[in-house]
Design an enzyme around this catalytic site. Sequence first.
Site, PDB file in Angstrom:
ATOM      1  N   ASP A 130       0.866  -1.171   0.000  1.00  0.00           N
ATOM      2  CA  ASP A 130       0.000   0.000   0.000  1.00  0.00           C
ATOM      3  C   ASP A 130       0.911   1.231   0.000  1.00  0.00           C
ATOM      4  O   ASP A 130       2.137   1.133   0.094  1.00  0.00           O
ATOM      5  CB  ASP A 130      -0.957  -0.040   1.207  1.00  0.00           C
ATOM      6  CG  ASP A 130      -2.199   0.799   0.966  1.00  0.00           C
ATOM      7  OD1 ASP A 130      -3.229   0.547   1.586  1.00  0.00           O
ATOM      8  OD2 ASP A 130      -2.123   1.718   0.120  1.00  0.00           O
TER       9      ASP A 130
HETATM   10  C1  GLC Z   1      -4.379   4.247  -0.379  1.00  0.00           C
HETATM   11  C2  GLC Z   1      -5.254   3.050  -0.073  1.00  0.00           C
HETATM   12  C3  GLC Z   1      -5.245   1.994  -1.136  1.00  0.00           C
HETATM   13  C4  GLC Z   1      -5.000   2.642  -2.479  1.00  0.00           C
HETATM   14  C5  GLC Z   1      -3.579   3.192  -2.455  1.00  0.00           C
HETATM   15  C6  GLC Z   1      -3.216   3.871  -3.783  1.00  0.00           C
HETATM   16  O1  GLC Z   1      -3.817   4.761   0.783  1.00  0.00           O
HETATM   17  O2  GLC Z   1      -5.074   2.416   1.187  1.00  0.00           O
HETATM   18  O3  GLC Z   1      -6.499   1.314  -1.079  1.00  0.00           O
HETATM   19  O4  GLC Z   1      -5.141   1.684  -3.518  1.00  0.00           O
HETATM   20  O5  GLC Z   1      -3.392   4.100  -1.388  1.00  0.00           O
HETATM   21  O6  GLC Z   1      -3.997   5.000  -3.994  1.00  0.00           O
END
Ligand code: GLC
Length: 746
Positions: A272
Amino acid sequence: MTNVMKPGMARIFPSSTEVNERVEALLKRMSLEEKIGQLNQVGGAEFSPGPKAEDQIRRGGAGSVLWLNNTTRFNELQKIAVEESPSGIPLLFALDVIHGYRTIFPVPLAMASSWDPAVPEKSQSVAAREARAAGLHWTFGPMLDIARDARWGRIVEGAGEDPYLGAAMAAAQVRGFQGDDLSDPERVLACAKHFAGYGAADGGRDYDPVYLSEAQLRNTYLPPFEAAVKAGVATFMSAYMDLNNVPASANRFLLRQVLRQEWGFEGFVVSDAFAVGNLVIQGHARDRRDAALRGLKAGLNMDMSSYTYPENLASLVADGALSEAEIEEMARPILALKVKMGLFEQPYVNENLLEQVVARPEHRQMARWAAQRSMVLLRNEGGLLPLKKDLQKVAVIGPLADSMESTEGSWMVFGHKPAAVTVLQGIRARLTGAQVTYAPGPEIRRDIPSWFEGAMAGFTSKPAQTPEEGEAAFQAAVETARAAELVVMVLGETDLMAGEAASRASLDLPGRQEELLKAVAGLGKPIVLVLLNGRPLSVNWAAEHIPAILEAWEPGSEGGHAVADILFGDVNPGGKLPVSFPRKGSHAPLYYARNLTHSPEGSPMYNPRYWDGLPVPLYPFGYGLSYTTFEFSNLKVSAPQVKVGGSLAVSVDVTNSGKVTGDEVAQLYIHQRWGSDSRPLRELKGFERLKLQPGETKTVTFHLGPDELRYWSTNTGGWIQEAAAFDIWVGADSMAKLHADFEIVG
Ligand code: GLC
């Protein structure tokens, strides 16, 4: 440059042998820095930290770009990668396309409320077509986190509380995004996230630690992810939080043992956002170098924009802490997917394609259809619904009644301009001859603003309404209602009140909404309540005093039309709740599939779990009404006894006993009366949504076999299916009464 298949153009069908050969040939000619570059996902947005994207791309130091939503810019960066970097390896462009790119579909929690896998599959196939036409290759969806705590804001992004329903929705979304051929230029790579257990955060507080037993993980939180692997999902995303004190992004149990050794996953895992670098903040890694080592060793292929990999992996190889072979192991599946997608042959996107694709009428038709099937009728006392079409004076009241943002809902792609048909617009379009008045009433907003309000470019939060302005708006709304013959109240939560970093302690209607509802109800006029929300809400007063309540969730671009279609009876609602509705936030986590205990509900021994009110759900899992009625009868089990490992059939007749055609969702629940471990008092193990004409009866048949009857046992530390007696119930929700039983014998 085009990425739409022309007739007769053979799809690129690389065999796995050809793919492997091409990947090995690429690795042979790549430098160590380039192999590490494939493991680096760089931020393409202004707020992204780190070195400039094009500089890294030119060096071959990036494998993917995220947080960019600009077709021209995609081609510019791709040109640098393909024509200027040492090995010319194309980039993967990625973004959160969670429920639509330009045509917005109901949020995933709403899609799950359809209890029809065709809804997420068709919706996500349109989302994929539009996203790919924009130049994206990869979406960070589906989100598969089981959520049993409605205080957790990200409940909106998943399929609710149940692993069986969640697994069905997971596979359907993967099929929708990816299709059955990764070289299809109208599909994108899917990403099963957030692996794993993210929805069980302490107190429903987003990002907080998660403590789950292996039995809870295996029986409840992992099944949707395994279903995604079986459906062929190309990528995974590791979650932010600590899982039993080990952050998911450095968790070998999850990323190596479960995902690869047990499930045979052959794609790749991205962290993430900033999660590898965050291992230091979480108090897990000593420093960024240690963080990079732990992520890589745990099997995390790609670092999402924390830059620990490009900063540290080469020196870790030089020091012998890592081998080049380990770097290559992580790079292989990334390169393989680029080959399978045909990116080496078709790296660019036709910059005129998106508007042609978005203009296709079937896209908005599909969005309206999906919204209609996702809505849940919670109450309809006295048959107030469907409304008569000869109404002359209707008031539409509430802060969400004309909000495009809250109609489209959580997780819009960067740069998206909301363009939903609001509930007010939908009703006005249906009642063209009538006077449809509108008053928003007092505004609602979070007590603490979402940090997304700053990060999302172009988001300008208006100054807060003063109490005096709020009071004036309150009175104006009451007067508007007073002048009408019928009132439609549109209440709930704004799009920023659920989603990421959007947990809340209460499940009450925010602001003065319930007060306004009571004031309008005091006028003694017929009232319909339409809820726009991303989580269950404790609408206890409304549930007693408002005759008609429609749960519309966050229904997307065509939401207003879909609400009107249902309110005026052009569509008979057939959705069912994928989550229990608690009466209070403090009752969460609340879910139906819980263990009996020695003091079960309904027994003389039952001890009310709280002395200040029973935690009985306001609306149970699987619940939803219709404009017609249905009867379940003739429940049969194909055999009273079956051997362990055998299968049996359960059949039931469903009859439309009302006057209009409608859909019912037949649901099958089981309970294993005893075993190595205590088993939940009920578990969903089959469902089917079916359409019935008035008076029509259909027989639904479910199959129960080892897959449905096995479970992970704490006592034995493994998967078991055992001899025991079972209850089954079949009906219209998790409180189903029609009962039968059978025995599994040794
Ligand atoms: C965010 C989210 C995730 C998302 C990622 C990219 O913080 O937790 O679900 O896909 O970052 O945007």
